[in-house]
Design an enzyme around this catalytic site. Structure first.
Site, PDB file in Angstrom:
ATOM      1  N   ALA A  66       0.872  -1.176   0.000  1.00 26.76           N
ATOM      2  CA  ALA A  66       0.000   0.000   0.000  1.00 26.76           C
ATOM      3  C   ALA A  66       0.905   1.221   0.000  1.00 26.76           C
ATOM      4  O   ALA A  66       2.069   1.147   0.412  1.00 26.76           O
ATOM      5  CB  ALA A  66      -0.882  -0.015   1.241  1.00 26.76           C
ATOM      6  N   GLY A 110       0.676  -5.057   0.795  1.00 24.62           N
ATOM      7  CA  GLY A 110      -0.471  -5.106  -0.113  1.00 24.62           C
ATOM      8  C   GLY A 110      -0.129  -5.722  -1.461  1.00 24.62           C
ATOM      9  O   GLY A 110      -1.015  -6.260  -2.135  1.00 24.62           O
ATOM     10  N   GLU A 113      -0.441  -9.339  -0.889  1.00 21.71           N
ATOM     11  CA  GLU A 113      -1.873  -9.610  -0.679  1.00 21.71           C
ATOM     12  C   GLU A 113      -2.635  -9.592  -2.001  1.00 21.71           C
ATOM     13  O   GLU A 113      -3.522 -10.415  -2.237  1.00 21.71           O
ATOM     14  CB  GLU A 113      -2.444  -8.582   0.301  1.00 21.71           C
ATOM     15  CG  GLU A 113      -1.869  -8.766   1.706  1.00 21.71           C
ATOM     16  CD  GLU A 113      -2.211  -7.636   2.658  1.00 21.71           C
ATOM     17  OE1 GLU A 113      -1.946  -6.468   2.313  1.00 21.71           O
ATOM     18  OE2 GLU A 113      -2.761  -7.910   3.730  1.00 21.71           O
ATOM     19  N   GLU A 133       4.403  -5.129   7.114  1.00 25.95           N
ATOM     20  CA  GLU A 133       3.614  -4.094   7.792  1.00 25.95           C
ATOM     21  C   GLU A 133       4.073  -3.862   9.228  1.00 25.95           C
ATOM     22  O   GLU A 133       4.040  -2.740   9.731  1.00 25.95           O
ATOM     23  CB  GLU A 133       2.118  -4.485   7.792  1.00 25.95           C
ATOM     24  CG  GLU A 133       1.434  -4.359   6.431  1.00 25.95           C
ATOM     25  CD  GLU A 133       1.553  -5.591   5.558  1.00 25.95           C
ATOM     26  OE1 GLU A 133       2.361  -6.500   5.860  1.00 25.95           O
ATOM     27  OE2 GLU A 133       0.831  -5.647   4.544  1.00 25.95           O
TER      28      GLU A 133
HETATM   29  N1  CAA Z   1       4.631   3.244  -0.412  1.00 24.52           N
HETATM   30  C1  CAA Z   1       5.058   4.415  -0.925  1.00 24.52           C
HETATM   31  N2  CAA Z   1       6.221   4.569  -1.567  1.00 24.52           N
HETATM   32  C2  CAA Z   1       7.006   3.489  -1.697  1.00 24.52           C
HETATM   33  C3  CAA Z   1       6.635   2.226  -1.172  1.00 24.52           C
HETATM   34  C4  CAA Z   1       5.370   2.132  -0.520  1.00 24.52           C
HETATM   35  N3  CAA Z   1       4.910   0.966  -0.036  1.00 24.52           N
HETATM   36  N4  CAA Z   1       7.611   1.342  -1.450  1.00 24.52           N
HETATM   37  C5  CAA Z   1       8.581   2.021  -2.098  1.00 24.52           C
HETATM   38  N5  CAA Z   1       8.213   3.314  -2.255  1.00 24.52           N
HETATM   39  C6  CAA Z   1       8.965   4.386  -2.904  1.00 24.52           C
HETATM   40  C7  CAA Z   1      10.109   4.856  -2.024  1.00 24.52           C
HETATM   41  O1  CAA Z   1       9.639   5.779  -1.058  1.00 24.52           O
HETATM   42  C8  CAA Z   1      11.024   5.488  -3.060  1.00 24.52           C
HETATM   43  O2  CAA Z   1      10.508   6.762  -3.392  1.00 24.52           O
HETATM   44  P1  CAA Z   1      11.507   8.038  -3.488  1.00 24.52           P
HETATM   45  O3  CAA Z   1      12.416   7.695  -4.632  1.00 24.52           O
HETATM   46  O4  CAA Z   1      10.569   9.151  -3.768  1.00 24.52           O
HETATM   47  O5  CAA Z   1      12.211   8.113  -2.183  1.00 24.52           O
HETATM   48  C9  CAA Z   1      10.834   4.582  -4.277  1.00 24.52           C
HETATM   49  O6  CAA Z   1       9.593   3.905  -4.074  1.00 24.52           O
HETATM   50  C10 CAA Z   1      11.927   3.549  -4.421  1.00 24.52           C
HETATM   51  O7  CAA Z   1      12.003   2.831  -3.200  1.00 24.52           O
HETATM   52  P2  CAA Z   1      13.375   2.605  -2.392  1.00 24.52           P
HETATM   53  O8  CAA Z   1      14.298   3.743  -2.639  1.00 24.52           O
HETATM   54  O9  CAA Z   1      13.011   2.303  -0.977  1.00 24.52           O
HETATM   55  O10 CAA Z   1      13.908   1.304  -3.148  1.00 24.52           O
HETATM   56  P3  CAA Z   1      14.883   0.177  -2.567  1.00 24.52           P
HETATM   57  O11 CAA Z   1      15.231  -0.660  -3.745  1.00 24.52           O
HETATM   58  O12 CAA Z   1      15.954   0.775  -1.753  1.00 24.52           O
HETATM   59  O13 CAA Z   1      13.970  -0.681  -1.539  1.00 24.52           O
HETATM   60  C11 CAA Z   1      11.974  -1.854  -0.824  1.00 24.52           C
HETATM   61  C12 CAA Z   1      12.887  -1.440  -2.012  1.00 24.52           C
HETATM   62  C13 CAA Z   1      12.711  -2.814   0.094  1.00 24.52           C
HETATM   63  C14 CAA Z   1      10.772  -2.559  -1.440  1.00 24.52           C
HETATM   64  C15 CAA Z   1      11.539  -0.614  -0.037  1.00 24.52           C
HETATM   65  O14 CAA Z   1      11.056   0.352  -0.940  1.00 24.52           O
HETATM   66  C16 CAA Z   1      10.481  -0.857   0.986  1.00 24.52           C
HETATM   67  O15 CAA Z   1      10.742  -1.380   2.035  1.00 24.52           O
HETATM   68  N6  CAA Z   1       9.208  -0.445   0.696  1.00 24.52           N
HETATM   69  C17 CAA Z   1       8.109  -0.533   1.602  1.00 24.52           C
HETATM   70  C18 CAA Z   1       7.607  -1.953   1.766  1.00 24.52           C
HETATM   71  C19 CAA Z   1       6.484  -2.020   2.777  1.00 24.52           C
HETATM   72  O16 CAA Z   1       6.644  -1.761   3.944  1.00 24.52           O
HETATM   73  N7  CAA Z   1       5.279  -2.403   2.309  1.00 24.52           N
HETATM   74  C20 CAA Z   1       4.121  -2.561   3.141  1.00 24.52           C
HETATM   75  C21 CAA Z   1       3.275  -1.361   3.059  1.00 24.52           C
HETATM   76  S1  CAA Z   1       1.934  -1.407   4.218  1.00 24.52           S
HETATM   77  C22 CAA Z   1       0.705  -2.281   3.482  1.00 24.52           C
HETATM   78  O17 CAA Z   1       0.861  -2.775   2.404  1.00 24.52           O
HETATM   79  C23 CAA Z   1      -0.598  -2.390   4.243  1.00 24.52           C
HETATM   80  C24 CAA Z   1      -1.497  -3.453   3.742  1.00 24.52           C
HETATM   81  O18 CAA Z   1      -1.547  -4.543   4.246  1.00 24.52           O
HETATM   82  C25 CAA Z   1      -2.388  -3.192   2.611  1.00 24.52           C
END
Ligand code: CAA
Length: 259
Positions: A66, A110, A113, A133
């Site tokens: 998400a 998400g 999911e 999460e």
């Molecule tokens: N939401 C918003 N933006 C996101 C994102 C997310 N879930 N995942 C990545 N991005 C964005 C980053 O903020 C970044 O944006 P900027 O360039 O503007 O800073 C861009 O995408 C590239 O990401 P990274 O620089 O972090 O890339 P990376 O290769 O270093 O890392 C990653 C990749 C490990 C996937 C890392 O991006 C990450 O940990 N993302 C979040 C994963 C996460 O926690 N997901 C769960 C979300 S909660 C949820 O989903 C609730 C539910 O159950 C529905």
């Protein structure tokens, strides 16, 4: 064929192909993206020429979850009154036509999911699955605690959900989350081939088979067996079933008509 801001939709013969397309955010599932996805699924489902739907992302990410930046400022009331997540996100799970998720790169939160809502999950060798999460102070909200647990069992699901660690494609296949691992370069072509194969069969038989398998997750064994038997009996009313059996007996390929 349809223009969207956050996804690309193509029609490849009988197969609808949806590519999640927010590359700068690793396909984070923003409200805009999920609205586009819902609309595309509505259209593809209503289109009689479409027999199956493939959902994929990019080489780097199916979807990284998400959109955290969008969720950050939401209040409890926003989430509760807006029925956050369930309403629109579940659209893939309610699709009556067969669906395939073709996952390369990250399928997190998400994203994992969403992939689990598809009927068949195909993974590139680069795929990484997880429910991170917990690392941002929340819990899965689009089926992660339920679908992942049913798919891979409590031991691994609990460990993934409580630690937030990722599982690579090989571990996901061993655990039973994915049907098959495919070299990343061939993922989408292979997913379309699988979809085309399914489209070559009787559409109502395919829909019934899918519905019956889905019931295995909802019903007791006795009720599920009764449900299956009713649908099995009803295939005797299909022209396609008569055609399939005649073709077998006559040693020729069947010509299914979808009725
Ligand atoms: N939401 C918003 N933006 C996101 C994102 C997310 N879930 N995942 C990545 N991005 C964005 C980053 O903020 C970044 O944006 P900027 O360039 O503007 O800073 C861009 O995408 C590239 O990401 P990274 O620089 O972090 O890339 P990376 O290769 O270093 O890392 C990653 C990749 C490990 C996937 C890392 O991006 C990450 O940990 N993302 C979040 C994963 C996460 O926690 N997901 C769960 C979300 S909660 C949820 O989903 C609730 C539910 O159950 C529905």
């Amino acid at each position: 064929e349809f223009a969207y801001e956050n996804i690309l939709v193509e029609v490849r013969g009988p197969v609808g192909l949806i590519r999640l397309n927010r590359p700068k955010a690793l396909n984070a599932l923003s409200d805009g993206l999920v609205t586009d996805l819902q609309d595309a699924l509505d259209r593809l489902e209503a289109d009689d020429s479409i027999g199956a739907i493939v959902v994929t992302g990019s080489e780097k990410a199916f979807a990284a979850g998400a959109d955290i930046k969008e969720m950050q400022s939401k209040t409890y009331m926003d989430a509760y009154l807006g029925d956050f997540i369930t309403k629109k996100w579940g659209r893939l799970a309610t699709c009556r036509k067969p669906t395939i998720a073709a996952v390369a790169g990250y399928a997190l939160g998400g994203g994992c999911e969403l992939a689990m809502m598809a009927d068949i999950l195909l993974a590139a060798d680069t795929a990484k699955f997880g429910q991170p999460e917990i690392t941002i102070g929340t819990i899965p909200g689009a089926g992660g605690t339920q679908r992942l647990t049913r798919a891979i069992g409590k031991a691994k699901a609990m460990e993934l959900v409580l630690t937030g660690r990722m599982m690579d494609a090989a571990e996901a296949e061993r655990a039973g989350l994915v049907a098959r691992i495919i070299p990343a370069a061939d993922l989408v072509d292979e997913a379309i081939k699988v979809a085309e194969k399914i489209c070559g069969y009787s559409r109502p038989a395919v829909m019934m088979a899918k519905e019956a398998v889905d019931r295995a997750f909802e019903l007791t064994l006795a009720e599920g067996l009764r449900f299956e038997r009713r649908l099995f009996h009803s295939t005797f009313a299909l022209e396609d079933q008569k055609e399939g059996m005649s073709a077998f007996a006559e040693k020729r390929p069947p010509q299914f008509k979808g009725r």
